[in-house]
Design a protein around this motif. Structure first.
Motif, PDB file in Angstrom:
ATOM      1  N   LEU A   1     -37.613 -42.793  51.508  1.00 34.26           N
ATOM      2  CA  LEU A   1     -36.948 -42.678  50.299  1.00 34.26           C
ATOM      3  C   LEU A   1     -36.884 -41.209  49.890  1.00 34.26           C
ATOM      4  CD1 LEU A   1     -38.011 -46.092  48.409  1.00 34.26           C
ATOM      5  CD2 LEU A   1     -35.926 -45.499  49.438  1.00 34.26           C
ATOM      6  N   HIS A   2     -38.006 -40.586  50.012  1.00 31.49           N
ATOM      7  CA  HIS A   2     -38.279 -39.166  49.452  1.00 31.49           C
ATOM      8  C   HIS A   2     -37.187 -38.096  50.228  1.00 31.49           C
ATOM      9  CE1 HIS A   2     -39.806 -35.212  48.940  1.00 31.49           C
ATOM     10  NE2 HIS A   2     -40.048 -35.653  47.780  1.00 31.49           N
ATOM     11  N   ASP A   3     -37.506 -38.442  51.698  1.00 27.38           N
ATOM     12  CA  ASP A   3     -36.836 -37.397  52.440  1.00 27.38           C
ATOM     13  C   ASP A   3     -35.197 -37.690  52.699  1.00 27.38           C
ATOM     14  OD1 ASP A   3     -39.428 -36.211  52.873  1.00 27.38           O
ATOM     15  OD2 ASP A   3     -39.808 -37.080  54.856  1.00 27.38           O
ATOM     16  N   ASP A   4     -35.049 -38.871  52.922  1.00 33.22           N
ATOM     17  CA  ASP A   4     -33.771 -39.489  53.263  1.00 33.22           C
ATOM     18  C   ASP A   4     -32.655 -39.699  51.733  1.00 33.22           C
ATOM     19  OD1 ASP A   4     -34.099 -39.254  55.833  1.00 33.22           O
ATOM     20  OD2 ASP A   4     -34.112 -41.100  56.322  1.00 33.22           O
ATOM     21  N   ILE A   5     -33.390 -40.329  50.971  1.00 28.30           N
ATOM     22  CA  ILE A   5     -32.328 -40.581  49.837  1.00 28.30           C
ATOM     23  C   ILE A   5     -32.481 -39.506  48.614  1.00 28.30           C
ATOM     24  CG2 ILE A   5     -32.134 -42.346  48.094  1.00 28.30           C
ATOM     25  CD1 ILE A   5     -31.522 -43.521  50.821  1.00 28.30           C
ATOM     26  N   SER A   6     -33.764 -39.228  48.501  1.00 30.82           N
ATOM     27  CA  SER A   6     -33.903 -38.354  46.903  1.00 30.82           C
ATOM     28  C   SER A   6     -33.144 -36.936  47.351  1.00 30.82           C
ATOM     29  CB  SER A   6     -35.306 -38.219  46.775  1.00 30.82           C
ATOM     30  OG  SER A   6     -35.962 -39.644  46.311  1.00 30.82           O
ATOM     31  N   SER A   7     -33.333 -36.296  48.768  1.00 30.60           N
ATOM     32  CA  SER A   7     -32.999 -35.168  48.814  1.00 30.60           C
ATOM     33  C   SER A   7     -31.164 -35.239  48.851  1.00 30.60           C
ATOM     34  CB  SER A   7     -33.464 -34.643  50.313  1.00 30.60           C
ATOM     35  OG  SER A   7     -33.235 -35.451  51.172  1.00 30.60           O
ATOM     36  N   LYS A   8     -30.705 -36.323  49.547  1.00 27.77           N
ATOM     37  CA  LYS A   8     -29.414 -36.428  49.466  1.00 27.77           C
ATOM     38  C   LYS A   8     -28.818 -36.439  48.233  1.00 27.77           C
ATOM     39  CE  LYS A   8     -29.015 -37.980  54.409  1.00 27.77           C
ATOM     40  NZ  LYS A   8     -30.501 -37.914  54.564  1.00 27.77           N
ATOM     41  N   LEU A   9     -29.500 -37.147  47.426  1.00 26.59           N
ATOM     42  CA  LEU A   9     -28.959 -37.622  46.016  1.00 26.59           C
ATOM     43  C   LEU A   9     -29.221 -36.291  45.250  1.00 26.59           C
ATOM     44  CD1 LEU A   9     -30.578 -41.033  44.936  1.00 26.59           C
ATOM     45  CD2 LEU A   9     -28.056 -40.539  45.719  1.00 26.59           C
ATOM     46  N   ASN A  10     -30.090 -35.292  45.525  1.00 22.04           N
ATOM     47  CA  ASN A  10     -30.044 -34.210  44.754  1.00 22.04           C
ATOM     48  C   ASN A  10     -28.849 -33.359  45.272  1.00 22.04           C
ATOM     49  OD1 ASN A  10     -32.479 -34.417  43.303  1.00 22.04           O
ATOM     50  ND2 ASN A  10     -33.743 -33.917  45.255  1.00 22.04           N
ATOM     51  N   VAL A  11     -28.434 -33.451  46.511  1.00 23.41           N
ATOM     52  CA  VAL A  11     -27.340 -32.612  46.814  1.00 23.41           C
ATOM     53  C   VAL A  11     -26.043 -33.073  45.956  1.00 23.41           C
ATOM     54  CG1 VAL A  11     -25.639 -31.973  48.813  1.00 23.41           C
ATOM     55  CG2 VAL A  11     -28.163 -31.869  49.148  1.00 23.41           C
ATOM     56  N   ILE A  12     -25.982 -34.346  46.146  1.00 20.54           N
ATOM     57  CA  ILE A  12     -24.582 -35.072  45.203  1.00 20.54           C
ATOM     58  C   ILE A  12     -24.701 -34.697  43.929  1.00 20.54           C
ATOM     59  CG2 ILE A  12     -23.681 -37.218  44.474  1.00 20.54           C
ATOM     60  CD1 ILE A  12     -24.837 -38.231  47.406  1.00 20.54           C
ATOM     61  N   ASN A  13     -26.011 -34.495  43.173  1.00 22.46           N
ATOM     62  CA  ASN A  13     -26.199 -34.192  41.847  1.00 22.46           C
ATOM     63  C   ASN A  13     -25.661 -32.715  41.535  1.00 22.46           C
ATOM     64  OD1 ASN A  13     -27.180 -34.725  39.222  1.00 22.46           O
ATOM     65  ND2 ASN A  13     -28.597 -33.356  39.575  1.00 22.46           N
ATOM     66  N   LEU A  14     -26.304 -31.587  42.456  1.00 27.23           N
ATOM     67  CA  LEU A  14     -25.789 -30.557  42.295  1.00 27.23           C
ATOM     68  C   LEU A  14     -24.342 -30.143  42.569  1.00 27.23           C
ATOM     69  CD1 LEU A  14     -28.754 -28.737  44.372  1.00 27.23           C
ATOM     70  CD2 LEU A  14     -28.506 -28.783  41.808  1.00 27.23           C
ATOM     71  N   ASN A  15     -23.727 -30.767  43.461  1.00 31.84           N
ATOM     72  CA  ASN A  15     -22.345 -30.865  43.661  1.00 31.84           C
ATOM     73  C   ASN A  15     -21.307 -31.285  42.495  1.00 31.84           C
ATOM     74  OD1 ASN A  15     -22.603 -29.294  46.230  1.00 31.84           O
ATOM     75  ND2 ASN A  15     -22.374 -31.001  47.360  1.00 31.84           N
ATOM     76  N   ALA A  16     -21.942 -32.546  42.121  1.00 32.77           N
ATOM     77  CA  ALA A  16     -21.261 -33.157  40.980  1.00 32.77           C
ATOM     78  C   ALA A  16     -21.492 -32.240  39.643  1.00 32.77           C
ATOM     79  CB  ALA A  16     -21.932 -34.367  40.645  1.00 32.77           C
TER      80      ALA A  16
END
Length: 263
Positions: free
Chosen positions: A77-92
């Motif tokens: 969850l930390h490596d695959d989900i959280s990191s990718k959600l952080n990328v989405i959040n930054l781009n959003a």
């Protein structure tokens, strides 16, 4: 008279000796019974102690397995989900600021879509590891076939299988445990046994379920308990215990590995 009296004395003495012998024999029997009973009780207590110790080991193994699963899920969850959600959040947030050129807008938007697709893929993979969808939708036999075919297609190992599993022979929770056992066995063959071929047979006889698995790997010394634990045998042992099953192992160094599980 003396002769008669003498004979009577002899009879009395003989009778007394006989009575004493009977008493001694009775006491000896009582002592023997007491000691035997005590020995049996001690053996029973020893057996109970071993059973309790075994159950404690199984419970401990289950707890350790559950904790490992939790840590693995948390890591995923930390490596695959959280990191990718952080990328989405930054781009959003970049889109929200609105200070982008048309070309930058397209790049950021594509980045969000790509990260979203990867997040969904990771979420599906994590969910699949928790409970394979095919197991829930189509059943145990189909799930095992998919698992084995996946390993065969990877060309890491060639698995020959014959599955004669009566549908719903076990409940869904038990089927998941048995599925995990098979998964663990195949992984052990590849990672630790360096096996290139293995055989899996499942069949039902007289309301009992039999699972036979073997490989051509390097095997191991059964007396080396720490080696067994390293191969994940404790995990398999705990799951078999949960299924109220029994198992036997045949293996030796450079002689492959075989396990027979009866449920």
């Amino acid at each position: 008279m003396e002769e008669i009296f003498s004979n009577e004395d002899k009879v009395i003495i003989t009778t007394l000796i006989g009575v004493l012998m009977l008493l001694l024999m009775g006491v000896a029997l009582l002592v023997f019974f007491f000691l035997s009973r005590r020995k049996i009780t001690e053996k029973e207590l020893e057996k109970k102690t071993l059973e309790i110790g075994y159950q404690k080991e199984i419970i401990q193994s289950i707890i350790v397995t559950q904790e490992k699963e939790r840590k693995r899920i948390a890591q995923d969850l930390h490596d695959d989900i959280s990191s990718k959600l952080n990328v989405i959040n930054l781009n959003a947030n970049l889109l929200k600021d609105g200070e982008l050129t048309a070309e930058e807008f397209i790049t950021v938007n594509d980045g969000i879509l790509t990260a979203t697709d990867k997040t969904l893929e990771s979420a599906r993979r994590i969910a699949h590891n928790l409970l394979p969808p095919i197991l829930d939708k189509f059943g145990f036999k189909e799930a095992v076939e998919e698992l084995v075919d996946t390993f065969n297609n990877s060309r890491k190992i060639d698995i020959n299988y014959n599955l004669k599993y009566p549908k719903k022979h076990l409940n869904s929770s038990q089927e998941l445990h048995l599925f995990r056992i098979i998964q663990e066995l195949i992984n052990n063959s590849i990672r630790h046994g360096n096996a290139t071929k293995s055989t899996l047979v499942i069949e039902e006889k007289n309301k009992s379920l039999f699972l036979n698995y073997s490989d051509n790997g390097i095997g191991f010394n059964l007396k080396e308990l720490e080696f067994k634990k390293g191969l994940g045998m404790k995990n398999i042992e705990s799951r078999v215990s949960i299924l109220n099953g029994i198992f036997t192992i045949e293996t030796d160094i450079n002689s492959g590995f075989a396990i027979k599980i009866t449920i």
